[in-house]
Structure formats: C-alpha cells, structure tokens
Design a protein around this motif. Structure first.
Motif, PDB file in Angstrom:
ATOM      1  N   HIS A 127       0.837  -1.258   0.059  1.00 11.58           N
ATOM      2  CA  HIS A 127       0.046   0.007  -0.083  1.00 11.58           C
ATOM      3  C   HIS A 127       0.847   1.152   0.133  1.00 11.58           C
ATOM      4  O   HIS A 127       0.597   2.143  -0.892  1.00 11.58           O
ATOM      5  CB  HIS A 127      -0.990  -0.006   1.331  1.00 11.58           C
ATOM      6  CG  HIS A 127      -1.804   1.264   1.275  1.00 11.58           C
ATOM      7  ND1 HIS A 127      -2.827   1.269   0.541  1.00 11.58           N
ATOM      8  CD2 HIS A 127      -1.531   2.360   2.061  1.00 11.58           C
ATOM      9  CE1 HIS A 127      -3.432   2.659   0.808  1.00 11.58           C
ATOM     10  NE2 HIS A 127      -2.530   2.989   1.750  1.00 11.58           N
ATOM     11  N   THR A 128       2.015   1.170   0.913  1.00 19.58           N
ATOM     12  CA  THR A 128       2.913   2.491   0.725  1.00 19.58           C
ATOM     13  C   THR A 128       3.476   2.735  -0.608  1.00 19.58           C
ATOM     14  O   THR A 128       3.644   3.899  -0.816  1.00 19.58           O
ATOM     15  CB  THR A 128       3.915   2.047   1.924  1.00 19.58           C
ATOM     16  OG1 THR A 128       3.297   1.794   3.135  1.00 19.58           O
ATOM     17  CG2 THR A 128       5.088   3.049   1.805  1.00 19.58           C
ATOM     18  N   ASP A 129       4.072   1.596  -1.031  1.00 23.05           N
ATOM     19  CA  ASP A 129       4.441   1.720  -2.613  1.00 23.05           C
ATOM     20  C   ASP A 129       3.272   2.361  -3.620  1.00 23.05           C
ATOM     21  O   ASP A 129       3.641   3.398  -4.173  1.00 23.05           O
ATOM     22  CB  ASP A 129       5.048   0.721  -3.255  1.00 23.05           C
ATOM     23  CG  ASP A 129       6.292   0.070  -2.563  1.00 23.05           C
ATOM     24  OD1 ASP A 129       7.025   0.985  -2.101  1.00 23.05           O
ATOM     25  OD2 ASP A 129       6.902  -1.154  -2.706  1.00 23.05           O
ATOM     26  N   ILE A 130       2.357   1.979  -3.331  1.00 25.46           N
ATOM     27  CA  ILE A 130       1.131   2.464  -4.369  1.00 25.46           C
ATOM     28  C   ILE A 130       0.777   3.839  -4.204  1.00 25.46           C
ATOM     29  O   ILE A 130       0.787   4.647  -5.075  1.00 25.46           O
ATOM     30  CB  ILE A 130      -0.065   1.455  -4.081  1.00 25.46           C
ATOM     31  CG1 ILE A 130       0.127   0.068  -4.686  1.00 25.46           C
ATOM     32  CG2 ILE A 130      -1.280   2.094  -4.902  1.00 25.46           C
ATOM     33  CD1 ILE A 130      -1.025  -0.864  -4.197  1.00 25.46           C
ATOM     34  N   GLN A 131       0.782   4.105  -2.806  1.00 22.71           N
ATOM     35  CA  GLN A 131       0.699   5.626  -2.424  1.00 22.71           C
ATOM     36  C   GLN A 131       1.426   6.622  -2.825  1.00 22.71           C
ATOM     37  O   GLN A 131       1.419   7.596  -3.491  1.00 22.71           O
ATOM     38  CB  GLN A 131       0.148   5.687  -0.938  1.00 22.71           C
ATOM     39  CG  GLN A 131      -0.967   4.957  -0.468  1.00 22.71           C
ATOM     40  CD  GLN A 131      -2.152   5.565  -1.186  1.00 22.71           C
ATOM     41  OE1 GLN A 131      -2.915   4.998  -2.097  1.00 22.71           O
ATOM     42  NE2 GLN A 131      -2.540   6.919  -0.978  1.00 22.71           N
ATOM     43  N   ARG A 132       2.743   6.090  -2.646  1.00 21.80           N
ATOM     44  CA  ARG A 132       3.843   6.926  -2.936  1.00 21.80           C
ATOM     45  C   ARG A 132       4.037   7.135  -4.476  1.00 21.80           C
ATOM     46  O   ARG A 132       4.411   8.093  -4.934  1.00 21.80           O
ATOM     47  CB  ARG A 132       5.343   6.347  -2.607  1.00 21.80           C
ATOM     48  CG  ARG A 132       6.382   7.001  -2.510  1.00 21.80           C
ATOM     49  CD  ARG A 132       7.453   6.372  -1.724  1.00 21.80           C
ATOM     50  NE  ARG A 132       8.635   7.238  -2.238  1.00 21.80           N
ATOM     51  CZ  ARG A 132      10.213   6.682  -1.760  1.00 21.80           C
ATOM     52  NH1 ARG A 132      10.019   5.724  -1.375  1.00 21.80           N
ATOM     53  NH2 ARG A 132      11.183   7.576  -2.156  1.00 21.80           N
ATOM     54  N   ALA A 133       3.976   6.152  -5.450  1.00 20.85           N
ATOM     55  CA  ALA A 133       3.776   6.250  -6.616  1.00 20.85           C
ATOM     56  C   ALA A 133       2.680   7.136  -7.112  1.00 20.85           C
ATOM     57  O   ALA A 133       3.083   8.397  -8.082  1.00 20.85           O
ATOM     58  CB  ALA A 133       3.728   4.978  -7.266  1.00 20.85           C
ATOM     59  N   TYR A 134       1.569   7.211  -6.515  1.00 18.36           N
ATOM     60  CA  TYR A 134       0.538   8.122  -7.108  1.00 18.36           C
ATOM     61  C   TYR A 134       1.054   9.620  -6.348  1.00 18.36           C
ATOM     62  O   TYR A 134       0.733  10.588  -7.145  1.00 18.36           O
ATOM     63  CB  TYR A 134      -0.685   7.667  -6.683  1.00 18.36           C
ATOM     64  CG  TYR A 134      -1.260   6.734  -7.627  1.00 18.36           C
ATOM     65  CD1 TYR A 134      -1.326   7.015  -9.142  1.00 18.36           C
ATOM     66  CD2 TYR A 134      -1.608   5.281  -7.244  1.00 18.36           C
ATOM     67  CE1 TYR A 134      -2.051   6.240  -9.979  1.00 18.36           C
ATOM     68  CE2 TYR A 134      -2.074   4.230  -8.255  1.00 18.36           C
ATOM     69  CZ  TYR A 134      -2.185   4.766  -9.611  1.00 18.36           C
ATOM     70  OH  TYR A 134      -2.654   3.943 -10.410  1.00 18.36           O
ATOM     71  N   ASP A 135       1.534   9.510  -5.206  1.00 17.91           N
ATOM     72  CA  ASP A 135       1.800  10.796  -4.590  1.00 17.91           C
ATOM     73  C   ASP A 135       3.111  11.493  -5.582  1.00 17.91           C
ATOM     74  O   ASP A 135       3.087  12.692  -5.462  1.00 17.91           O
ATOM     75  CB  ASP A 135       2.400  10.710  -3.342  1.00 17.91           C
ATOM     76  CG  ASP A 135       1.463  10.510  -2.284  1.00 17.91           C
ATOM     77  OD1 ASP A 135       0.076  10.732  -2.478  1.00 17.91           O
ATOM     78  OD2 ASP A 135       1.601  10.218  -1.254  1.00 17.91           O
ATOM     79  N   ASN A 136       3.741  10.805  -6.151  1.00 25.28           N
ATOM     80  CA  ASN A 136       4.588  11.096  -7.293  1.00 25.28           C
ATOM     81  C   ASN A 136       4.178  11.441  -8.678  1.00 25.28           C
ATOM     82  O   ASN A 136       5.091  11.493  -9.634  1.00 25.28           O
ATOM     83  CB  ASN A 136       6.009  10.560  -6.940  1.00 25.28           C
ATOM     84  CG  ASN A 136       6.922  10.837  -5.699  1.00 25.28           C
ATOM     85  OD1 ASN A 136       6.979  11.822  -5.514  1.00 25.28           O
ATOM     86  ND2 ASN A 136       7.307   9.756  -5.105  1.00 25.28           N
ATOM     87  N   HIS A 137       3.043  11.452  -8.945  1.00 26.59           N
ATOM     88  CA  HIS A 137       2.280  11.504 -10.254  1.00 26.59           C
ATOM     89  C   HIS A 137       2.484  10.335 -10.973  1.00 26.59           C
ATOM     90  O   HIS A 137       2.576  10.727 -12.192  1.00 26.59           O
ATOM     91  CB  HIS A 137       2.671  12.811 -10.603  1.00 26.59           C
ATOM     92  CG  HIS A 137       2.417  13.933  -9.857  1.00 26.59           C
ATOM     93  ND1 HIS A 137       1.190  14.498  -9.382  1.00 26.59           N
ATOM     94  CD2 HIS A 137       3.428  14.704  -8.904  1.00 26.59           C
ATOM     95  CE1 HIS A 137       1.290  15.407  -8.549  1.00 26.59           C
ATOM     96  NE2 HIS A 137       2.696  15.590  -8.115  1.00 26.59           N
ATOM     97  N   SER A 138       2.653   9.254 -10.774  1.00 34.35           N
ATOM     98  CA  SER A 138       2.523   7.999 -11.601  1.00 34.35           C
ATOM     99  C   SER A 138       1.313   8.230 -12.401  1.00 34.35           C
ATOM    100  O   SER A 138       0.347   8.320 -11.805  1.00 34.35           O
ATOM    101  CB  SER A 138       2.800   6.778 -10.778  1.00 34.35           C
ATOM    102  OG  SER A 138       2.573   5.727 -11.813  1.00 34.35           O
ATOM    103  N   ASN A 139       1.405   7.901 -13.489  1.00 29.59           N
ATOM    104  CA  ASN A 139       0.217   7.762 -14.521  1.00 29.59           C
ATOM    105  C   ASN A 139      -0.699   6.350 -14.214  1.00 29.59           C
ATOM    106  O   ASN A 139      -1.852   6.431 -14.406  1.00 29.59           O
ATOM    107  CB  ASN A 139       0.413   7.887 -15.847  1.00 29.59           C
ATOM    108  CG  ASN A 139       1.028   9.401 -16.041  1.00 29.59           C
ATOM    109  OD1 ASN A 139       2.362   9.253 -16.054  1.00 29.59           O
ATOM    110  ND2 ASN A 139       0.361  10.085 -16.418  1.00 29.59           N
ATOM    111  N   SER A 140       0.087   5.488 -13.739  1.00 25.67           N
ATOM    112  CA  SER A 140      -0.847   4.257 -13.435  1.00 25.67           C
ATOM    113  C   SER A 140       0.362   3.211 -12.591  1.00 25.67           C
ATOM    114  O   SER A 140       1.467   3.382 -12.786  1.00 25.67           O
ATOM    115  CB  SER A 140      -1.578   3.347 -14.411  1.00 25.67           C
ATOM    116  OG  SER A 140      -0.403   2.961 -15.462  1.00 25.67           O
ATOM    117  N   TYR A 141      -0.466   2.403 -11.684  1.00 20.93           N
ATOM    118  CA  TYR A 141       0.370   1.551 -10.968  1.00 20.93           C
ATOM    119  C   TYR A 141      -0.161  -0.012 -11.338  1.00 20.93           C
ATOM    120  O   TYR A 141      -1.278  -0.235 -10.992  1.00 20.93           O
ATOM    121  CB  TYR A 141       0.448   1.763  -9.738  1.00 20.93           C
ATOM    122  CG  TYR A 141       0.811   0.922  -8.492  1.00 20.93           C
ATOM    123  CD1 TYR A 141       2.100   1.697  -8.288  1.00 20.93           C
ATOM    124  CD2 TYR A 141       0.880  -0.459  -8.348  1.00 20.93           C
ATOM    125  CE1 TYR A 141       3.188   1.008  -7.203  1.00 20.93           C
ATOM    126  CE2 TYR A 141       1.758  -1.014  -7.460  1.00 20.93           C
ATOM    127  CZ  TYR A 141       2.859  -0.487  -6.907  1.00 20.93           C
ATOM    128  OH  TYR A 141       3.833  -1.006  -5.848  1.00 20.93           O
TER     129      TYR A 141
END
Length: 170
Positions: A127-141
């Motif tokens: 969950h932490t990796d997913i949140q961090r990715a979107y917090d850093n503006h990943s377009n998808s995970y």
C-alpha cells in the motif's frame, strides 16, 4: 446482456473476466512509439519485449537496468547522448542504484520530462508503494502477475491504451 456503445472501451487488467470491446483507433496511421523499460529482471525484460513484438503498434523499446541508467538515458548523458525521448516509461520500483520511486520523483519534477507517462510496473503490492507512486504523479500502477500469460496480456493492454486510445503530449 448489456449493450455497450461503440465509443466506450472497458479494460480490466489482471481480472478473471475481462469485458473488452474493440478499441477505437485515434490514429489510423500509428507512428512508431518509443518506450523506455526500466527493469533489472532479465525474465521480465524478455517477456515484455516479446509482448511488444506481438503488438499492433510499431514500438521501439529501449531497456535500462537501474535507476542511474534511466536518468542518464532521460537526460541524454554519457552513452545515451543521441537517444530519442521516450513516449512512455515502464518503471519497476525495485531496481538498483536509484529505486523507481526516486526516478519517478525526478522525472515528474523536471519540466522537460514530466509529461512523459510513467507506468509503475512492479511486483510490489505494498500500500505504501502504491500511495507513494501516485503521490509522485505516476500515471498508473500495475502489479506484475506471476502468471506469464497474464503478464503478457497486461503489456499488450498497456500498449493498446497508451498508443491507440490515449492522446499523448508532445
């Protein structure tokens, strides 16, 4: 059975049942797409390259195996001085030297790179990796499936969405 209007497409990655209506082509003449794959697992590299070889779009895939190489590629440093800017980046989180989160953050903070879509393609379900990715503006995970066919299908769906459905910035 529900009737689906032709202009709508539903994609469900890694789903047991996939409702999939034909994808409308935005450009009948698909240009060659350049993808940067940032991955250190040789098996995932081979499988990803095979999936793109089977795709409908013309794709050129550049592969780098760690975070430093990814940044050198994107900033055209050293042996990457003459590379073409990618249209899409597939970025693993668990890569050596600089991890995927660090690379993503630098990409999205850079005015010349931030419009390149970045898809986090990783085995991490944290969950932490997913949140961090979107917090850093990943377009998808997208979590890599351990099933080879599902992994292959996910790569094909990524290609279809980003190069046949979506309109990318220059």
């Amino acid at each position: 059975m529900e009737i689906i209007p032709p202009k709508w497409t539903f994609l469900a990655l890694y789903s047991v049942s996939i409702l999939y209506y034909s994808i409308p082509m935005k450009n009948k003449d698909l240009k060659s797409a350049h993808i940067l794959l940032v991955e250190d697992n040789e098996g995932d590299i081979v499988l990803t390259l095979e999936a793109f070889e089977e795709s409908k779009a013309k794709t050129e895939v550049s592969v780098v195996r760690n975070g430093r190489e990814a940044l050198e590629f994107l900033y055209k440093k050293g042996k990457y001085q003459n590379v073409k800017k990618p249209d899409l980046i597939l970025l693993d989180i668990n890569i050596p030297i600089f991890n995927g989160h660090e690379v993503l953050q630098l990409i999205k903070e850079d005015s010349d790179l931030k419009r390149i879509p970045v898809v986090m393609l990783t085995t991490s379900s944290s969950h932490t990796d997913i949140q961090r990715a979107y917090d850093n503006h990943s377009n998808s995970y997208i979590m890599k499936s351990l099933d080879m066919e599902e992994f292959f299908e996910a790569i094909v769906k990524i290609e279809e969405f980003w190069f046949q459905v979506a309109t990318l910035a220059d």
